[in-house]
Write a protein that holds these residues in place. Structure first.
Motif, PDB file in Angstrom:
ATOM      1  N   PHE A 596       0.833  -1.197   0.000  1.00  0.00           N
ATOM      2  CA  PHE A 596       0.000   0.000   0.000  1.00  0.00           C
ATOM      3  C   PHE A 596       0.871   1.252   0.000  1.00  0.00           C
ATOM      4  CE2 PHE A 596      -2.695   3.210   2.077  1.00  0.00           C
ATOM      5  CZ  PHE A 596      -3.774   3.150   1.211  1.00  0.00           C
ATOM      6  N   PHE A 597       1.959   1.222   0.756  1.00  0.00           N
ATOM      7  CA  PHE A 597       2.796   2.416   0.866  1.00  0.00           C
ATOM      8  C   PHE A 597       4.044   2.375  -0.006  1.00  0.00           C
ATOM      9  CE2 PHE A 597       0.466   2.812   4.928  1.00  0.00           C
ATOM     10  CZ  PHE A 597      -0.063   4.061   4.691  1.00  0.00           C
ATOM     11  N   GLU A 598       4.468   1.188  -0.381  1.00  0.00           N
ATOM     12  CA  GLU A 598       5.691   1.141  -1.187  1.00  0.00           C
ATOM     13  C   GLU A 598       5.775  -0.154  -1.979  1.00  0.00           C
ATOM     14  OE1 GLU A 598       9.227   0.647   1.314  1.00  0.00           O
ATOM     15  OE2 GLU A 598       7.843   0.306   2.956  1.00  0.00           O
ATOM     16  N   ASP A 599       6.570  -0.081  -3.044  1.00  0.00           N
ATOM     17  CA  ASP A 599       6.864  -1.261  -3.846  1.00  0.00           C
ATOM     18  C   ASP A 599       8.318  -1.637  -3.647  1.00  0.00           C
ATOM     19  OD1 ASP A 599       4.350  -0.912  -4.838  1.00  0.00           O
ATOM     20  OD2 ASP A 599       4.942  -1.043  -6.944  1.00  0.00           O
ATOM     21  N   LEU A 600       8.578  -2.941  -3.618  1.00  0.00           N
ATOM     22  CA  LEU A 600       9.955  -3.426  -3.663  1.00  0.00           C
ATOM     23  C   LEU A 600      10.133  -4.055  -5.029  1.00  0.00           C
ATOM     24  CD1 LEU A 600      12.509  -3.768  -1.970  1.00  0.00           C
ATOM     25  CD2 LEU A 600      11.685  -6.024  -1.342  1.00  0.00           C
ATOM     26  N   TYR A 601      11.174  -3.631  -5.749  1.00  0.00           N
ATOM     27  CA  TYR A 601      11.280  -3.910  -7.172  1.00  0.00           C
ATOM     28  C   TYR A 601      12.662  -4.491  -7.435  1.00  0.00           C
ATOM     29  CZ  TYR A 601      10.511  -2.445 -12.120  1.00  0.00           C
ATOM     30  OH  TYR A 601      10.312  -2.364 -13.470  1.00  0.00           O
ATOM     31  N   VAL A 602      12.732  -5.759  -7.814  1.00  0.00           N
ATOM     32  CA  VAL A 602      14.035  -6.409  -7.956  1.00  0.00           C
ATOM     33  C   VAL A 602      14.238  -6.873  -9.392  1.00  0.00           C
ATOM     34  CG1 VAL A 602      15.542  -8.231  -7.107  1.00  0.00           C
ATOM     35  CG2 VAL A 602      13.851  -7.209  -5.584  1.00  0.00           C
ATOM     36  N   VAL A 603      15.360  -6.482  -9.991  1.00  0.00           N
ATOM     37  CA  VAL A 603      15.674  -6.861 -11.363  1.00  0.00           C
ATOM     38  C   VAL A 603      16.943  -7.701 -11.373  1.00  0.00           C
ATOM     39  CG1 VAL A 603      16.152  -6.018 -13.681  1.00  0.00           C
ATOM     40  CG2 VAL A 603      14.723  -4.676 -12.139  1.00  0.00           C
ATOM     41  N   LEU A 604      16.870  -8.845 -12.064  1.00  0.00           N
ATOM     42  CA  LEU A 604      18.043  -9.698 -12.210  1.00  0.00           C
ATOM     43  C   LEU A 604      18.810  -9.255 -13.447  1.00  0.00           C
ATOM     44  CD1 LEU A 604      19.669 -12.254 -11.536  1.00  0.00           C
ATOM     45  CD2 LEU A 604      18.031 -13.549 -12.895  1.00  0.00           C
ATOM     46  N   GLY A 605      20.097  -8.963 -13.281  1.00  0.00           N
ATOM     47  CA  GLY A 605      20.926  -8.565 -14.420  1.00  0.00           C
ATOM     48  C   GLY A 605      21.707  -9.737 -14.963  1.00  0.00           C
ATOM     49  N   ASP A 606      22.835  -9.457 -15.605  1.00  0.00           N
ATOM     50  CA  ASP A 606      23.640 -10.513 -16.204  1.00  0.00           C
ATOM     51  C   ASP A 606      24.479 -11.229 -15.161  1.00  0.00           C
ATOM     52  OD1 ASP A 606      22.927 -10.194 -18.896  1.00  0.00           O
ATOM     53  OD2 ASP A 606      24.095  -8.342 -18.956  1.00  0.00           O
ATOM     54  N   ALA A 607      24.921 -12.438 -15.542  1.00  0.00           N
ATOM     55  CA  ALA A 607      25.878 -13.144 -14.705  1.00  0.00           C
ATOM     56  C   ALA A 607      27.215 -12.439 -14.863  1.00  0.00           C
ATOM     57  CB  ALA A 607      25.998 -14.590 -15.153  1.00  0.00           C
ATOM     58  N   VAL A 608      27.863 -12.151 -13.745  1.00  0.00           N
ATOM     59  CA  VAL A 608      29.135 -11.441 -13.830  1.00  0.00           C
ATOM     60  C   VAL A 608      30.269 -12.464 -13.926  1.00  0.00           C
ATOM     61  CG1 VAL A 608      30.635  -9.779 -12.716  1.00  0.00           C
ATOM     62  CG2 VAL A 608      28.166  -9.544 -12.523  1.00  0.00           C
ATOM     63  N   THR A 609      30.242 -13.436 -13.023  1.00  0.00           N
ATOM     64  CA  THR A 609      31.143 -14.578 -13.147  1.00  0.00           C
ATOM     65  C   THR A 609      30.248 -15.806 -13.077  1.00  0.00           C
ATOM     66  OG1 THR A 609      31.418 -14.811 -10.785  1.00  0.00           O
ATOM     67  CG2 THR A 609      32.958 -13.343 -11.908  1.00  0.00           C
ATOM     68  N   ASP A 610      30.858 -16.986 -12.974  1.00  0.00           N
ATOM     69  CA  ASP A 610      30.048 -18.205 -12.925  1.00  0.00           C
ATOM     70  C   ASP A 610      29.088 -18.206 -11.763  1.00  0.00           C
ATOM     71  OD1 ASP A 610      31.100 -19.127 -15.146  1.00  0.00           O
ATOM     72  OD2 ASP A 610      32.569 -20.492 -14.222  1.00  0.00           O
ATOM     73  N   ASN A 611      29.452 -17.535 -10.720  1.00  0.00           N
ATOM     74  CA  ASN A 611      28.684 -17.673  -9.492  1.00  0.00           C
ATOM     75  C   ASN A 611      28.121 -16.353  -8.951  1.00  0.00           C
ATOM     76  OD1 ASN A 611      27.601 -19.394  -7.631  1.00  0.00           O
ATOM     77  ND2 ASN A 611      29.201 -18.901  -6.115  1.00  0.00           N
ATOM     78  N   THR A 612      28.361 -15.242  -9.646  1.00  0.00           N
ATOM     79  CA  THR A 612      27.823 -13.967  -9.146  1.00  0.00           C
ATOM     80  C   THR A 612      26.955 -13.315 -10.200  1.00  0.00           C
ATOM     81  OG1 THR A 612      29.785 -12.811  -9.914  1.00  0.00           O
ATOM     82  CG2 THR A 612      29.778 -13.498  -7.613  1.00  0.00           C
TER      83      THR A 612
END
Lengths: 652, 178
Positions: A596-612
């Motif tokens: 109601f008061f806020e949105d939490l907005y998460v975007v997945l970007g590219d893989a930086v290394t194999d594990n990050t």
């Protein structure tokens, strides 16, 4: 087979639309009503034929007929049925056909409804609308045909652009088009009034509902677009002042000015030329929007199919309509002078006048910002872009002015209010407004714009509520009704006025949303490995792992993120990066928690290394108030639409 | 004075229309590529037809047209007829050569494309991982580059080539003394 049928139907429709332009003019010229009836029948048949044509294209989609170029470019075997149907307006060619179909449908409804009540206008209305339909059908048939066959059909289509495979995008274009096309009807009435030369206020009364309806559709269309941008594009915002967005926003601004100033003409017989100017401009801007989007004159992130040949044609078409209608207005203007003068600065007339000024300036601001890059490129071949900072600087103060007027509206009366009464009715809203600003400051909000916005919003809200409360109290006293009955009867007795109030409440909610998300957004860019956590404001996000998920025509990598929020709130978010089979471009599916008061907005970007992995995380306060506010607005328009005409229109 | 608004209105409308008319000359695809005027990134990759590798270096000394395409790209189909014609038309020019780069594609897909639409006859490089495409700044298909005899990129065309493109765009660049 279906596509040839559709093609053929469109050709016949064009011929009939041309007939619809010519016969009413002849009919009026030789005083033979039968000629006008011919035009009426052709307008009905045009609608039938274009319905058939659109259906033909839809069937080709459903049959996966990839020998049709348009189908091959906008669908694939794995595309869900729902999107197969809506792919009709998924591309340039189809959306033009859809545009023409809507216009023919509206023409039919308008002619059917106003045939006997507006007999002297009908011939010109038929002619004007016939011209617009023909203009679009020529474009569809000769310059961007959705009926073209491929000589070497591919086995599978290229698929609908994955960004468009989203419910928000399914509804965004049709609503927008209904809005654009809807303004053609008041426009045609206005032109008819100008041609007839006997300008009464009748065209305004006749088209009040058309205007309101189209405005509501355009508003909804724009909001759907913003909603889509927010949920699908994954950049954390909803409006970017892109030329194509501006193209839909300009007619909206002028239309808003129009239906405010129309009230002045109804009540006080003023602003006659002005109103004609506004509706012509609204429609002109709708055409301009089509031109900007479809000709490729402006480069835009929307990057639609563009082609200079089409551009030349649309430009000529637009030039004919613009020069004809503005020229007509200039020629007839002298007949329209009104003797009525503004009597007081503290009157509703004056408030509406300023409202119009603000909206016109806002429209010009957007127009300038949109055209400036084009002018620079044309005159000096340099590339420039005009971005959000320009618009925010110029636009926000104008909107603050509009908010002030909105608050003053309920306090003012026609012809003027005496100053002492105005002063006393200002006390309460001003008091609440000051308290609101102080409260804001105490809560730790120090941005001047935010405080001013809160003050103005509280002012407007109190002014409206006081007026409403006074009305209810009066009914309770006079009619001896309970508070609930009094409220309902008050609202239904004057649906138009209180419909407007409800729309204003919606605007206030949206304003809160704009301020919240515009001034208080928090953003975080970071790289995380599974097991890492981060915090943003009072949220704690833990990246647990990456998983692979599959849809019918896509495959995605999905991050599983555990979120712990305030008051023990926990949830899991699933931002994705999708690869669609037949497309090169991966898309991001942001994971959004809407509160109601806020949105939490998460975007997945590219893989930086194999594990990050790269992540972008936003906290967007009050975004849902924008969507909610638009719903309230729609409700208000609906209430307002329910009211019939104030006066019986004299039969001509 | 009384009629000033009429003049302003009409002049405003005409100005905007004129601006659009002039603006139509601008090509929205003509996005200045930072790579124009710089040496083309060299490559040597396997050919689509399993022949000897296709090497950029071997075309040094001639103007070279490099066409990026893929069998997944519908616009490439419509462009193909013109490429065939252009190859035939320029077959006798010793100062001009053409190659294709089939990128983000499967070998079968690319071969089938050529088998069904016709093989223009010039060499085709195969770039499944888009290595060349990324080095050359390709972001869609079709895109076409014109490289001068010294190996410098002179022009980038985004979108399909069209009838008369060679005469209208390529020749003026080639005939201008570097």
């Amino acid at each position: 087979m279906w596509i040839e049928l559709a093609h053929f139907a469109t050709i016949i429709a064009l011929l009939l639309a041309l007939l619809q332009i010519a016969t009413p003019i002849i009919g009026v010229g030789i005083q033979r009503p039968v000629w006008i009836r011919v035009a009426r029948q052709s307008s009905y048949v045009v609608t039938l034929l274009l319905t058939l044509a659109s259906a033909g294209l839809v069937v080709s989609f459903l049959n996966h007929d990839f020998s049709v170029k348009y189908v091959a470019e906008h669908a694939s075997r794995s595309l869900p049925t729902f999107y197969l149907v809506t792919a009709l307006w998924g591309g340039h060619e189809g959306s033009l056909l859809f545009w023409a179909w809507l216009l023919s449908l509206f023409t039919t409804i308008a002619v059917w409804r106003h045939w006997s009540t507006h007999a002297s206008s009908i011939p010109w209305i038929l002619s004007v609308l016939g011209t617009v339909i023909s203009g679009f059908l020529i474009l569809v048939l000769f310059l961007s045909s959705p009926f073209e066959r491929l000589t070497n059909p591919p086995f599978d289509g290229r698929d609908l652009n994955p960004l468009l495979q989203d419910p928000g995008m399914v509804f965004h274009p049709p609503f927008l088009y209904i809005g654009y096309v809807g303004f053609a009807i008041p426009f045609a009435f206005a032109i008819a009034a100008l041609i007839n030369g006997r300008i009464t206020d009748e065209w305004i009364l006749a088209t009040r509902r058309w205007t309101l309806f189209s405005w509501a559709m355009l508003t909804t269309g724009i909001i759907f677009g913003a909603y889509w941008a927010y949920y699908e594009l994954g950049w954390g915002g909803y409006w970017a002042w892109d030329p194509v967005e501006n193209a839909s926003f300009m007619p909206w601004l002028i239309a808003t000015a129009f239906f405010h100033s129309v009230m002045v003409q109804e009540r006080r017989r003023m602003f006659k030329i002005w109103n004609l100017f506004l509706i012509i401009t609204t429609f002109a801007l709708s055409l301009l929007g089509t031109f900007l989007v479809r000709s490729g004159v402006l480069s835009s992130v929307h990057a639609f199919a563009s082609d200079p040949g089409r551009g030349v044609y649309i430009l000529i078409f637009m030039a004919i309509i613009l020069l004809f209608s503005f020229g007509l207005l200039v020629l007839r203007a002298d007949r329209l002078r009104t003797e009525v003068q503004l009597e007081s600065l503290f009157s509703l007339e004056a408030a509406f006048l300023f409202n119009n000024l603000f909206f016109i300036i806002a429209g010009l601001t957007v127009l300038l910002g949109t055209l400036y890059p084009l002018a620079v490129e044309t005159l000096s071949s340099a590339k420039v872009t005009v971005g959000a900072p320009y618009y925010n600087k110029v636009f926000v103060p104008i909107m603050l002015g509009v908010l002030i007027l909105m608050g003053l509206g309920p306090l003012l009366t026609w012809r003027g209010i005496n100053e002492s009464r105005l002063r006393s009715s200002l006390v309460k809203p001003l008091g609440v407004s000051v308290m609101g600003m102080a409260g804001c400051y105490l809560l730790g909000i120090v941005q001047p714009y935010a405080i001013i916005m809160v003050g103005l919003s509280f002012f407007a809200l109190t002014a409206h509520l006081t007026d409403l409360g006074r009305g209810i109290a009066r009914r309770m006293a006079n009619a001896k009704e309970g508070i609930l009955t009094a409220t309902v009867t008050l609202l239904t007795r004057n649906k138009r006025r209180y419909g407007g109030f409800v729309v204003h409440f919606g605007i206030l909610m949206m304003a809160a949303g704009f301020v919240g998300s515009g001034l208080f957004q928090e953003e975080k860019n970071l790289i995380m490995a599974p097991g890492d956590f981060t915090t943003i404001h009072h949220w704690r996000l833990t990246f647990e792992k990456i998983a692979t998920v599959k849809g019918s025509n896509w495959e995605a990598q999905e991050a599983i993120i555990r979120v712990e929020g305030p008051q023990g709130l926990t949830m899991t978010l699933h931002p994705q990066k999708r690869d669609y089979q037949n497309q090169q471009m991966p898309t991001t599916e942001a994971a959004i928690f809407s509160g109601f008061f806020e949105d939490l907005y998460v975007v997945l970007g590219d893989a930086v290394t194999d594990n990050t992995w790269a992540f972008r995380i936003y906290r967007n306060p009050l975004v849902s108030w924008i969507w909610g506010g638009s719903g309230v607005m729609a409700l208000g328009v609906f209430l307002s639409l329910l009211q019939g005409r104030r006066r019986e229109v004299s039969r001509q | 004075m009384k009629n000033l608004w009429k003049v302003i209105l009409l002049v405003g409308v005409v100005t905007i229309l004129a601006l659009f008319a002039l603006g139509l000359e601008n090509d929205p695809r003509n996005i200045p590529s930072p790579l124009v005027g710089r040496p083309a990134s060299p490559f040597s990759v396997s050919a689509l037809d399993d022949g000897p590798p296709v090497t950029l270096e071997s075309y040094r000394g001639r103007w070279l047209l490099v066409n990026f395409w893929g069998s997944w790209c519908i616009s490439c189909r419509s462009e193909h007829r013109y490429l065939m014609k252009l190859a035939r038309m320029t077959a006798d020019r010793r100062d001009f050569a053409m190659i294709g780069v089939d990128f983000k594609d499967t070998r079968e897909g690319g071969k089938e494309f050529l088998a069904s639409l016709g093989d223009p006859g010039y060499r085709q490089a195969f770039d499944p991982d888009q290595k060349i495409a990324i080095d050359w700044g390709v972001y869609g298909a079709p895109e076409t580059y014109l490289v001068d005899p010294a190996g410098i990129i002179r022009h980038k065309q985004v979108g399909p080539l069209y009838e008369g493109w060679f005469e209208k765009v390529a020749l003026p660049i080639m005939e201008k003394k570097p």
